[in-house]
Motif scaffolding. Structure first.
Motif, PDB file in Angstrom:
ATOM      1  N   GLY A  86       0.837  -1.203   0.000  1.00 13.84           N
ATOM      2  CA  GLY A  86       0.000   0.000   0.000  1.00 13.84           C
ATOM      3  C   GLY A  86       0.864   1.242   0.000  1.00 13.84           C
ATOM      4  O   GLY A  86       0.741   2.121   0.844  1.00 13.84           O
ATOM      5  N   ILE A  87       1.772   1.285  -0.968  1.00 15.92           N
ATOM      6  CA  ILE A  87       2.638   2.448  -1.182  1.00 15.92           C
ATOM      7  C   ILE A  87       2.187   3.040  -2.511  1.00 15.92           C
ATOM      8  O   ILE A  87       2.086   2.305  -3.493  1.00 15.92           O
ATOM      9  N   PRO A  88       1.903   4.351  -2.555  1.00 15.88           N
ATOM     10  CA  PRO A  88       1.381   4.933  -3.796  1.00 15.88           C
ATOM     11  C   PRO A  88       2.258   4.588  -5.003  1.00 15.88           C
ATOM     12  O   PRO A  88       3.466   4.764  -4.957  1.00 15.88           O
ATOM     13  N   GLY A  89       1.635   4.056  -6.046  1.00 14.59           N
ATOM     14  CA  GLY A  89       2.328   3.773  -7.298  1.00 14.59           C
ATOM     15  C   GLY A  89       3.238   2.566  -7.272  1.00 14.59           C
ATOM     16  O   GLY A  89       3.970   2.315  -8.233  1.00 14.59           O
ATOM     17  N   TYR A  90       3.232   1.786  -6.186  1.00 10.86           N
ATOM     18  CA  TYR A  90       4.187   0.683  -6.067  1.00 10.86           C
ATOM     19  C   TYR A  90       3.481  -0.610  -5.705  1.00 10.86           C
ATOM     20  O   TYR A  90       2.613  -0.617  -4.839  1.00 10.86           O
ATOM     21  N   ASN A  91       3.891  -1.698  -6.351  1.00 12.55           N
ATOM     22  CA  ASN A  91       3.383  -3.026  -6.025  1.00 12.55           C
ATOM     23  C   ASN A  91       1.861  -3.070  -5.894  1.00 12.55           C
ATOM     24  O   ASN A  91       1.324  -3.553  -4.917  1.00 12.55           O
ATOM     25  N   ARG A  92       1.199  -2.566  -6.918  1.00 15.62           N
ATOM     26  CA  ARG A  92      -0.261  -2.533  -6.871  1.00 15.62           C
ATOM     27  C   ARG A  92      -0.865  -3.879  -7.205  1.00 15.62           C
ATOM     28  O   ARG A  92      -0.176  -4.811  -7.582  1.00 15.62           O
ATOM     29  N   ARG A  93      -2.168  -3.943  -7.073  1.00 17.32           N
ATOM     30  CA  ARG A  93      -2.865  -5.203  -7.282  1.00 17.32           C
ATOM     31  C   ARG A  93      -2.656  -5.776  -8.691  1.00 17.32           C
ATOM     32  O   ARG A  93      -2.497  -6.982  -8.844  1.00 17.32           O
ATOM     33  N   GLU A  94      -2.586  -4.899  -9.708  1.00 20.33           N
ATOM     34  CA  GLU A  94      -2.392  -5.393 -11.081  1.00 20.33           C
ATOM     35  C   GLU A  94      -1.065  -6.137 -11.172  1.00 20.33           C
ATOM     36  O   GLU A  94      -0.952  -7.168 -11.826  1.00 20.33           O
ATOM     37  N   THR A 119      -3.629  -4.984   9.177  1.00 21.02           N
ATOM     38  CA  THR A 119      -3.638  -3.948  10.227  1.00 21.02           C
ATOM     39  C   THR A 119      -4.861  -3.033  10.148  1.00 21.02           C
ATOM     40  O   THR A 119      -5.192  -2.359  11.113  1.00 21.02           O
ATOM     41  N   GLY A 120      -5.520  -3.005   8.973  1.00 19.22           N
ATOM     42  CA  GLY A 120      -6.615  -2.057   8.764  1.00 19.22           C
ATOM     43  C   GLY A 120      -6.150  -0.788   8.069  1.00 19.22           C
ATOM     44  O   GLY A 120      -6.956   0.087   7.755  1.00 19.22           O
ATOM     45  N   TYR A 121      -4.846  -0.663   7.833  1.00 13.07           N
ATOM     46  CA  TYR A 121      -4.291   0.547   7.216  1.00 13.07           C
ATOM     47  C   TYR A 121      -3.244   0.174   6.170  1.00 13.07           C
ATOM     48  O   TYR A 121      -2.510  -0.792   6.358  1.00 13.07           O
ATOM     49  N   THR A 122      -3.174   0.979   5.098  1.00 15.64           N
ATOM     50  CA  THR A 122      -2.091   0.767   4.131  1.00 15.64           C
ATOM     51  C   THR A 122      -0.808   1.326   4.736  1.00 15.64           C
ATOM     52  O   THR A 122      -0.865   2.120   5.692  1.00 15.64           O
ATOM     53  N   LEU A 123       0.338   0.950   4.157  1.00 14.22           N
ATOM     54  CA  LEU A 123       1.601   1.476   4.676  1.00 14.22           C
ATOM     55  C   LEU A 123       1.611   3.004   4.571  1.00 14.22           C
ATOM     56  O   LEU A 123       2.035   3.692   5.497  1.00 14.22           O
ATOM     57  N   ALA A 124       1.086   3.544   3.471  1.00 14.57           N
ATOM     58  CA  ALA A 124       1.055   4.998   3.284  1.00 14.57           C
ATOM     59  C   ALA A 124       0.231   5.666   4.389  1.00 14.57           C
ATOM     60  O   ALA A 124       0.611   6.711   4.922  1.00 14.57           O
ATOM     61  N   GLU A 125      -0.892   5.034   4.755  1.00 20.36           N
ATOM     62  CA  GLU A 125      -1.731   5.603   5.827  1.00 20.36           C
ATOM     63  C   GLU A 125      -1.012   5.561   7.174  1.00 20.36           C
ATOM     64  O   GLU A 125      -1.109   6.494   7.971  1.00 20.36           O
ATOM     65  N   ILE A 126      -0.289   4.470   7.427  1.00 18.64           N
ATOM     66  CA  ILE A 126       0.460   4.351   8.679  1.00 18.64           C
ATOM     67  C   ILE A 126       1.557   5.423   8.732  1.00 18.64           C
ATOM     68  O   ILE A 126       1.705   6.138   9.724  1.00 18.64           O
ATOM     69  N   VAL A 127       2.303   5.543   7.629  1.00 23.50           N
ATOM     70  CA  VAL A 127       3.412   6.500   7.569  1.00 23.50           C
ATOM     71  C   VAL A 127       2.892   7.931   7.756  1.00 23.50           C
ATOM     72  O   VAL A 127       3.469   8.729   8.502  1.00 23.50           O
ATOM     73  N   GLY A 311      -0.396   6.628  16.524  1.00 20.37           N
ATOM     74  CA  GLY A 311      -1.769   7.070  16.738  1.00 20.37           C
ATOM     75  C   GLY A 311      -2.816   6.040  16.340  1.00 20.37           C
ATOM     76  O   GLY A 311      -3.998   6.352  16.246  1.00 20.37           O
ATOM     77  N   ILE A 312      -2.394   4.825  16.077  1.00 24.44           N
ATOM     78  CA  ILE A 312      -3.355   3.777  15.727  1.00 24.44           C
ATOM     79  C   ILE A 312      -3.528   2.867  16.945  1.00 24.44           C
ATOM     80  O   ILE A 312      -2.637   2.103  17.312  1.00 24.44           O
ATOM     81  N   GLN A 313      -4.683   2.986  17.580  1.00 21.69           N
ATOM     82  CA  GLN A 313      -4.903   2.298  18.851  1.00 21.69           C
ATOM     83  C   GLN A 313      -5.443   0.881  18.669  1.00 21.69           C
ATOM     84  O   GLN A 313      -5.172   0.008  19.477  1.00 21.69           O
ATOM     85  N   ARG A 314      -6.263   0.704  17.642  1.00 18.04           N
ATOM     86  CA  ARG A 314      -6.922  -0.594  17.506  1.00 18.04           C
ATOM     87  C   ARG A 314      -6.700  -1.192  16.133  1.00 18.04           C
ATOM     88  O   ARG A 314      -7.599  -1.179  15.280  1.00 18.04           O
ATOM     89  N   PRO A 315      -5.521  -1.744  15.892  1.00 15.01           N
ATOM     90  CA  PRO A 315      -5.296  -2.373  14.581  1.00 15.01           C
ATOM     91  C   PRO A 315      -6.201  -3.583  14.389  1.00 15.01           C
ATOM     92  O   PRO A 315      -6.643  -4.201  15.360  1.00 15.01           O
ATOM     93  N   GLN A 316      -6.480  -3.876  13.143  1.00 16.59           N
ATOM     94  CA  GLN A 316      -7.401  -4.941  12.771  1.00 16.59           C
ATOM     95  C   GLN A 316      -7.042  -6.302  13.394  1.00 16.59           C
ATOM     96  O   GLN A 316      -7.894  -6.985  13.946  1.00 16.59           O
ATOM     97  N   TYR A 317      -5.756  -6.669  13.343  1.00 14.19           N
ATOM     98  CA  TYR A 317      -5.361  -7.996  13.847  1.00 14.19           C
ATOM     99  C   TYR A 317      -5.594  -8.111  15.352  1.00 14.19           C
ATOM    100  O   TYR A 317      -5.912  -9.179  15.863  1.00 14.19           O
ATOM    101  N   ALA A 318      -5.431  -6.973  16.085  1.00 12.26           N
ATOM    102  CA  ALA A 318      -5.633  -6.994  17.537  1.00 12.26           C
ATOM    103  C   ALA A 318      -7.119  -7.143  17.862  1.00 12.26           C
ATOM    104  O   ALA A 318      -7.499  -7.838  18.807  1.00 12.26           O
ATOM    105  N   GLU A 319      -7.969  -6.508  17.021  1.00 13.58           N
ATOM    106  CA  GLU A 319      -9.420  -6.635  17.203  1.00 13.58           C
ATOM    107  C   GLU A 319      -9.852  -8.085  16.974  1.00 13.58           C
ATOM    108  O   GLU A 319     -10.658  -8.634  17.713  1.00 13.58           O
TER     109      GLU A 319
END
Ligand SMILES: [Zn+2]
Ligand SMILES: [Zn+2]
Length: 343
Positions: A86-94, A119-127, A311-319
């Motif tokens: 989940g990095i803009p322009g890199y390693n996309r689904r295609e 995690t519920g977030y892309t790497l770009a969102e985490i960064v 600032g991410i308190q509740r990641p998906q895997y922890a939920e």
């Protein structure tokens, strides 16, 4: 260029500085394959019949890993995992779809997942959140920790015996050098192929191409005609400073004396073998949030701690863990039954 130093027939296309050999395409690829096989056998990294979960990013190193490993081990016992960062322009689904198609030609199973799915977030969102919260951690750190966790998660889920990652000689010697500089004795021992994971919840990791230079994996992938991404990771310039410096310094040493990195790792392998084999998995404290193992005296695992600071308190895997911890339960059940993959 001259004729190949090995077969003496075909035209040489590669000059292997550390051996002084000039090799044709076929002899070069065979040279790499033999060295990977020798490294696997030397440390008994993989036994016949084991299920191997292989990290397949689609980068040059991961193609070399897939191509060499499937020549040694039953492809029906290999599961390739592609993680979309989940990095803009890199390693996309295609692109990941192309990787999947190529992986299937080898007869291996393929899993496609993403940092967001876990995690519920892309790497770009985490960064982005980390920067906003003033957390000075390189994206490579988040990416590396998340990818390792995701691989281990799927390895447990599918009852894999090992996870195989495509760390090359350059990666491994940089990491070892950093561990030496920091005096991180345990980190150094954990890198050794004889060491076992810290906790029984971590599936043993192997690095079959750890003695292959990065220029060699690049050459192999190019000669082998593997699909490679043209774009570079957008975060490449945010690599941790120490890592970038060590990388530059080691390249200079290798340039002046070809074979330096190989000798460095061989020396560490011999020197640390006995100490590394003494490290045994032990029950570790569990992360309060997600139940994954953490080190003594810590409340959270490294990933939860970093995400919390971002600032991410509740990641998906922890939920998911809070709702039942299915995966860990399932894994313990399989381990107590003697492991193995049930299909
Ligand atoms: Zn040849
Ligand atoms: Zn955690």
């Amino acid at each position: 260029m001259a004729t190949c130093s090995v077969c003496g027939v075909r035209k040489a296309v590669v000059y292997q500085k550390h051996t002084g050999l000039r090799l044709c395409k076929e002899c070069f690829m065979e040279n790499v394959q033999m060295r990977v096989k020798a490294e696997i056998e030397r440390w008994r990294m993989i036994e016949p019949g084991e299920t191997i979960l292989l990290g397949l990013s689609g980068g040059k190193d991961s193609w070399v890993l897939l191509d060499t490993l499937t020549q040694i081990h039953d492809p029906g016992r290999i599961i390739a995992v592609t993680i979309i960062e989940g990095i803009p322009g890199y390693n996309r689904r295609e692109y990941a779809e192309r990787v999947r198609m190529k992986a299937r030609e080898y007869g291996v199973d393929h899993i496609m997942t993403s940092i967001k799915e876990y995690t519920g977030y892309t790497l770009a969102e985490i960064v982005e959140r980390a920067f906003k919260n003033g957390l000075r951690v390189s994206p490579c750190t988040f990416c590396g920790i998340s990818r390792r966790r995701i691989l281990n998660h799927y390895a447990r889920m599918y009852g894999a015996d090992k996870t195989a990652t495509a760390h090359n000689l350059d990666d491994e010697s940089q990491a070892a050098f950093i561990n030496l500089l920091r005096g991180d004795w345990e980190g150094l021992l954990r890198q050794h192929p004889q060491s076992q994971p810290a906790s029984p919840l971590i599936v043993p990791r192997v690095k079959p191409i750890r003695k292959i230079y990065e220029w060699e994996t690049a050459t192999y992938a190019y000669l082998g005609g593997f699909p490679l991404q043209e774009t570079e990771c957008a975060y490449i310039n945010l690599m941790p400073t120490l890592r970038a410096r060590v990388r530059r310094a080691l390249y200079r040493l290798e340039e002046e004396r070809p074979g330096t990195l190989l000798r460095f790792m061989e020396t560490l392998d011999t020197l640390l073998e006995e100490e590394a084999s003494k490290l045994k998995p032990q029950p570790l404290p569990r992360c309060e949030k997600c139940g994954e193992p953490t080190s003594h005296g810590r409340r959270l695992c490294k990933l939860c701690e970093l995400l919390e600071k971002a600032g991410i308190q509740r990641p998906q895997y922890a939920e998911a863990y809070r709702r039942g911890g299915e995966v860990l339960k399932l894994y313990r059940l399989r381990v107590s039954e003697g492991g193995g993959r049930d299909e």
